[in-house]
Design a protein around this motif. Sequence first.
Motif, short mmCIF file in Angstrom:
data_model
loop_
_atom_site.label_atom_id
_atom_site.label_comp_id
_atom_site.label_asym_id
_atom_site.label_seq_id
_atom_site.Cartn_x
_atom_site.Cartn_y
_atom_site.Cartn_z
N ASP A 167 2.24 -3.21 -1.00
CA ASP A 167 1.67 -2.22 -1.95
C ASP A 167 1.01 -0.86 -0.87
O ASP A 167 1.52 0.38 -1.34
CB ASP A 167 0.45 -2.39 -2.72
CG ASP A 167 0.77 -3.71 -3.50
OD1 ASP A 167 1.87 -3.49 -4.51
OD2 ASP A 167 0.22 -4.58 -3.64
N ALA A 180 9.44 4.17 0.23
CA ALA A 180 9.50 5.28 -0.93
C ALA A 180 8.62 4.46 -1.94
O ALA A 180 8.78 3.34 -2.49
CB ALA A 180 10.74 5.52 -1.41
N GLY A 181 7.74 5.52 -2.30
CA GLY A 181 6.67 5.13 -3.49
C GLY A 181 5.46 4.28 -2.81
O GLY A 181 4.74 4.12 -3.60
N LYS A 182 5.51 4.09 -1.69
CA LYS A 182 4.46 3.30 -1.15
C LYS A 182 3.12 4.08 -0.65
O LYS A 182 3.60 5.45 -0.19
CB LYS A 182 4.87 2.26 -0.06
CG LYS A 182 5.96 1.53 -0.09
CD LYS A 182 5.60 0.24 -1.08
CE LYS A 182 6.88 -0.39 -1.25
NZ LYS A 182 6.58 -1.78 -1.95
N ASP A 204 9.19 10.73 0.27
CA ASP A 204 8.76 10.15 -1.13
C ASP A 204 7.79 9.03 -1.15
O ASP A 204 7.64 8.29 -1.93
CB ASP A 204 10.30 9.30 -1.56
CG ASP A 204 11.37 10.34 -1.73
OD1 ASP A 204 11.16 11.31 -2.36
OD2 ASP A 204 12.55 10.02 -1.28
N SER A 205 6.98 9.00 0.09
CA SER A 205 6.00 8.19 0.38
C SER A 205 4.43 9.00 0.01
O SER A 205 4.64 10.22 0.03
CB SER A 205 6.07 7.62 1.70
OG SER A 205 7.14 6.69 1.90
N ARG A 206 3.31 8.29 -0.08
CA ARG A 206 1.94 9.17 -0.11
C ARG A 206 1.51 8.60 1.30
O ARG A 206 1.03 7.60 1.37
CB ARG A 206 1.25 8.47 -1.37
CG ARG A 206 1.92 8.79 -2.68
CD ARG A 206 1.75 7.45 -3.66
NE ARG A 206 0.44 7.00 -3.87
CZ ARG A 206 0.19 5.70 -3.97
NH1 ARG A 206 1.24 4.98 -4.20
NH2 ARG A 206 -1.08 5.26 -4.18
N ASP A 241 -5.41 8.48 -3.46
CA ASP A 241 -4.79 7.81 -2.52
C ASP A 241 -6.08 7.92 -1.25
O ASP A 241 -6.29 6.50 -0.71
CB ASP A 241 -3.84 8.57 -1.59
CG ASP A 241 -2.60 8.63 -2.48
OD1 ASP A 241 -2.48 7.80 -3.46
OD2 ASP A 241 -1.54 9.44 -2.58
#
Length: 236
Positions: A86, A109-111, A147-149, A183
């Motif tokens: 995650d 991506a998205g993590k 595309d990641s945080r 985040d």
Amino acid sequence: MTSTDSGSTPKPPAKDPWDLPDVSGLVVGVLGGTGDQGRGLAYRLARAGQKVIIGSRVAERAGTAAAELGNGVEGLANAECARRSDVVIIAVPWEGHAKTLESLKEELAGKLVVDCVNPLGFDKRGAYALKPEEGSAAEQAAALLPDSRVTAAFHHLSAVLLQDPAVERIETDVMVLGEVRADTDLVQALAARIPGMRGVFAGRLRNAHQVESLVANLVSANRRYKAHAGLRVTDV
């Protein structure tokens, strides 16, 4: 006439900055988990009860390191580690930073990505900071992983203390940077899982360079005083 009487909506109370989320159920991956810093972070988080996966370019090396760490740590190849986590901590050497992230763009991506890489050089006069074209390692990560945080944290921790099982508490603050409060709150909460540690918000990613660079100063202090120096932020 009060603001309510006039039809305006009262402002909600400001959120307590120390009201942090429960992160105990998150799976944390550590890319570069066979190196000293990554291995130490993996050990501390797993010892605190976090589910941890360490990644390496060679799955067998990750498996061997995971078995040595114990505490339920699992070892996988980098791509599988990223897919199954995650939160992914980037603890690879600076020299391989860009190449590693480029190769894992899809898996990350998205993590929530936490970059703790310090771009440093060394010569006869000691450690000195390097400045990447993007401004910092964290900003390079953000550019390579749109595309990641991306956040930045865990830069100033002693790998020696992290890996020493005789050390029960590591009394230090972790400076956390990022663009989205939710985040950075998660990363602060992760840091707080380690006894003695506290995550402190330290700004947006554009401020990451000076945080990464400060490690050169800590290296110098450690050499002079034969210590394992960290940081404390006062009055917060």
